[in-house]
Design a protein around this motif. Structure first.
Motif, mmCIF file in Angstrom:
data_model
loop_
_atom_site.group_PDB
_atom_site.id
_atom_site.type_symbol
_atom_site.label_atom_id
_atom_site.label_comp_id
_atom_site.label_asym_id
_atom_site.label_seq_id
_atom_site.Cartn_x
_atom_site.Cartn_y
_atom_site.Cartn_z
ATOM 1 N N ALA A 25 -8.729 9.016 -15.541
ATOM 2 C CA ALA A 25 -7.446 9.613 -14.792
ATOM 3 C C ALA A 25 -8.028 10.077 -13.297
ATOM 4 N N ILE A 26 -7.093 9.838 -12.421
ATOM 5 C CA ILE A 26 -7.154 10.210 -10.986
ATOM 6 C C ILE A 26 -6.114 11.101 -10.866
ATOM 7 N N GLU A 47 -4.894 3.989 0.408
ATOM 8 C CA GLU A 47 -3.598 4.696 0.415
ATOM 9 C C GLU A 47 -3.216 4.875 1.595
ATOM 10 N N ALA A 48 -1.797 4.989 1.875
ATOM 11 C CA ALA A 48 -1.199 5.239 3.337
ATOM 12 C C ALA A 48 -1.494 6.514 3.424
ATOM 13 N N ILE A 86 0.708 -1.183 0.105
ATOM 14 C CA ILE A 86 -0.080 -0.035 0.105
ATOM 15 C C ILE A 86 0.804 1.350 -0.058
ATOM 16 N N GLN A 87 2.056 1.241 0.856
ATOM 17 C CA GLN A 87 2.770 2.438 0.904
ATOM 18 C C GLN A 87 3.593 2.730 -0.561
ATOM 19 N N ASP A 88 3.998 1.496 -1.089
ATOM 20 C CA ASP A 88 4.756 1.830 -2.080
ATOM 21 C C ASP A 88 3.914 1.901 -3.644
ATOM 22 N N SER A 89 2.669 1.610 -3.552
ATOM 23 C CA SER A 89 2.230 1.361 -4.849
ATOM 24 C C SER A 89 2.116 2.796 -5.515
ATOM 25 N N PRO A 90 2.268 2.926 -6.659
ATOM 26 C CA PRO A 90 2.272 4.139 -7.254
ATOM 27 C C PRO A 90 0.694 4.448 -7.743
#
Lengths: 129, 129
Positions: free
Chosen positions: B86-87, B69-70, B12-16
């Motif tokens: 798009a986000i 998201e973290a 969760i922390q690393d995911s782009p």
DNA sequence: ATAACTGCAAATCTTTTGCTTACAG
DNA sequence: CTGTAAGCAAAAGATTTGCAGTTAT
């Protein structure tokens, strides 16, 4: 506009509390016992598409349902108390201003805004040791 | 803290990009093929309870999933384009100020804030006829 | 040891869809 | 008439739970 749709729209507009699909169906059935779940969902999708209603989660305070309310001229947000479950509405010019600012700075054309807050209301804040 | 939890938190922390439960499971299985859906959901519930992650809907642009998201030190919100999906993230001091104002005026103790916007991004706005 | 965590499978809850009949414009 | 909406029943998607075995402290 069919009779069922008129009924469902009326209920969403008049309801003092926010209803989810199941709640809306339940209320509608008091007027028209034969109305079906599918009709409720299809009507919700339609109204949402036309931008006539807003969809809320109310911080999922009681399950993964979605709640609906008729769109008003006054932008407002919802605050949900994790302890007592109360839902409060909050409106201010700062909120409107933020919205304008977001659109201007990002070039994004805003269609729907949802601001929801979870926490503890005044009373519960005191009550919680 | 168990190995599985460490793995999930790390993802969760690393995911782009923002992951939902299924996406998180998929990524996690590349490291630990035996990890189960239930563990993912239980870990999400745990982290959410501790306020370590935020839950997003991203305006339900693709189904009724929830994304995670973290939690960061910088409050921000998400803008989802109905056309291209798009986000975008948006952060500003006005948002922080609004939050403070809401708490002050209502007496509400804010724990979680979720501001999501749906509409059309700069490009799609032009592209749309 | 003891309590918390896991995988598995089944259950639950909400929402969607295919189909046939019925109604609105 | 002609297209849209309705009810019904079944499916789909996401999330939760009971249980028996496993792991962390």
């Amino acid at each position: 506009m069919t009779p069922q749709r008129r009924l469902l729209v009326g209920i969403i507009q008049d309801s003092p509390r926010h209803l989810d699909a199941a709640g809306l169906l339940e209320v509608a059935r008091k007027q028209d016992a034969d109305i079906d779940r599918a009709t409720v969902y299809r009507t919700i999708a339609l109204l949402k598409g036309y931008g006539l209603i807003d969809e809320l989660d109310l911080m999922h305070i009681e399950g993964e349902k979605h709640y609906y309310e008729a769109k008003t001229n006054r932008e407002h947000c919802h605050m949900a108390c994790f302890r007592c479950g109360a839902i409060m509405e909050y409106a201010s010019s700062s909120f409107e201003k933020l919205k304008t600012e977001m659109a201007a700075q990002s070039g994004f054309q805003i269609r729907v805004v949802r601001l929801e807050v979870g926490g503890f209301c005044k009373q519960c804040r005191k009550a919680a040791h």
